[in-house]
Design an enzyme around this catalytic site. Sequence first.
Site, short mmCIF file in Angstrom:
data_model
loop_
_atom_site.label_atom_id
_atom_site.label_comp_id
_atom_site.label_asym_id
_atom_site.label_seq_id
_atom_site.Cartn_x
_atom_site.Cartn_y
_atom_site.Cartn_z
N LYS A 203 -37.64 8.71 -34.32
CA LYS A 203 -38.22 8.86 -35.66
C LYS A 203 -39.64 9.43 -35.64
CE LYS A 203 -35.42 5.47 -38.19
NZ LYS A 203 -34.72 6.15 -39.24
N ASP B 124 -34.74 -2.05 -29.65
CA ASP B 124 -34.56 -0.83 -30.43
C ASP B 124 -35.75 -0.71 -31.39
OD1 ASP B 124 -33.97 1.16 -32.22
OD2 ASP B 124 -31.92 0.51 -32.62
N PHE C 218 -28.81 -2.47 -37.18
CA PHE C 218 -28.49 -1.04 -37.33
C PHE C 218 -29.07 -0.29 -36.14
CE2 PHE C 218 -28.95 3.32 -38.57
CZ PHE C 218 -27.87 3.57 -39.40
N1 PLP Z 1 -32.04 2.42 -34.49
C1 PLP Z 1 -32.71 2.01 -35.58
C2 PLP Z 1 -33.42 0.71 -35.58
C3 PLP Z 1 -32.74 2.83 -36.74
O1 PLP Z 1 -33.38 2.41 -37.82
C4 PLP Z 1 -32.06 4.06 -36.70
C5 PLP Z 1 -32.04 4.93 -37.88
O2 PLP Z 1 -32.35 4.57 -38.97
C6 PLP Z 1 -31.39 4.43 -35.54
C7 PLP Z 1 -31.41 3.60 -34.45
C8 PLP Z 1 -30.65 5.74 -35.47
O3 PLP Z 1 -31.53 6.79 -35.43
P1 PLP Z 1 -31.04 8.26 -35.84
O4 PLP Z 1 -30.80 8.24 -37.30
O5 PLP Z 1 -32.18 9.15 -35.42
O6 PLP Z 1 -29.82 8.53 -35.06
#
Ligand code: PLP
Length: 492
Positions: free
Chosen positions: A277, A247, A162
């Site tokens: 986050k 990520d 994700f």
């Molecule tokens: N990358 C990861 C690993 C995530 O867990 C999330 C969101 O849960 C995102 C990217 C996307 O972040 P955002 O919701 O701030 O766009």
Amino acid sequence: MPPPSDPNPTAASFDLRGLLDGRRGEGLALMQAHINPVFAKVLKTIGFDRTYERALGAHAWDAEGRDYLDFLGGYAVVNMGRNHPVIRRALEDYLALDAASWMQFDAPLLAGVLAEELVRRMPNRLERVFFTNSGTEGIECAIKFAKCATRRPAVVSTVRGFHGLTNGALGLNGDESFRQGFGPFLPGFRQVPFNDLESLDRELARGDVAAFVVEPIQGKGVNLPEPGYLAAAARLCRSRGALFVADEVQTGIGRTGSFLAIEQEGEVDPDMVVLSKALSGGYVPVGAVLVRRNVWERVFTSMDRAIVHSSTFHMGGLAMTAGLAALHVLDAERLAENARRRGEQLRKGLLAMQPRFEFLRAVRQRGLMIAIELGPPRSLRLRAAWSMVQAMDRNLFAQAVVMPLMDDHRIITQVAGHQLPVVKLIPPLVIDEADVQRFLAAFEQVMVGLHRFPGPVWDVLRRLGRNVIARDSAAGNGSSAAAAPLAAGTSP
Ligand code: PLP
């Protein structure tokens, strides 16, 4: 002449408190009317239609003053706890400055200092920072930089991964329920199973891969990397001319017991690290992409490309202040260490229950990122009940834990599984011994109820199951794999 202290003293004041008092309790109806009626329905169905009035640390309170223990942590946003007084004070100080934010053609000091602080915390030499306003925006940035720097079109990600829900990031998403209806995605985006180096190498060998984008721990399901996987994947990328992008949007900022999760995985040498986050301090959306200098230099090649990648709101003063204060609190309160300690307590407490509870299949944990996986029981009577629920919806069974945790114990958790139902815990890193004990005692009681068949928990499951069947037949498909309202919160 000094600037006036208040440019418009006669403007009528905006009465926020009056507004909140006057419209108390209307949130759900307004969501239903104007924002997302489907989500409002989900909240009602799973008993999450609460009105929170205040929050502090790992706790929130409703209008009746009832205390909720937050093991969802705003999807890993509030690592420092909600409304941390030090972060709030920093933001108040910033506001009191009447600072010149978003002048756009300037070099904001706070952005420079935050960049310095982030670079200092990298395990390797990533020295350029691009600030964003969210995680998915950071992923879009990484995709663009990788394509531009390598002059290759393809990006590889992992099955069940994700990375956000904007168009590019969704192309990397390894979960069909999020993708359905939004394709086609960018050409050349391909997926390999997590922890599978052979498949990764096969894809890299095609020679068109700009980057491999991977969560060090997959958020949905809390799937852990096998020892050496990430370091080897990064080496494979380098040997094949592709970039390795970690990520750490969810795993970063102390969540797993170190600043980055990759620090616990041997010599992982990423070309880019994406954060967001918890960098917000729980207050102001912000993200950052840390980039190796030679990658950055292939994107911003000349003065006419100085802002070839940019965004209006990046480097905002409030966001930079929140980031700096969040890092300060993380260090001063040794929150990564607390994540390690409390995570270990939770893991041990949960594993100690395993012999008593047939449904408790596995616990995956790194710091305060924890999956409790439920699975088929041994005894025949329970097995029949389990099979009936699984046939209706694969995530339904986890709701049988999440819902009573909320209803009977006021503990907020979420569902986050794939094939097998998973209850996920991502509490603020400030939780203490009493919070851990409260959770374990509540979880134990919920498990006792779940292992009593027939019993009230199963009645709830049957009712929810009927909803699922009604939903599927209304949608004209017999498949319960469709994006399930009852899997609410299956977002990672
Ligand atoms: N990358 C990861 C690993 C995530 O867990 C999330 C969101 O849960 C995102 C990217 C996307 O972040 P955002 O919701 O701030 O766009």
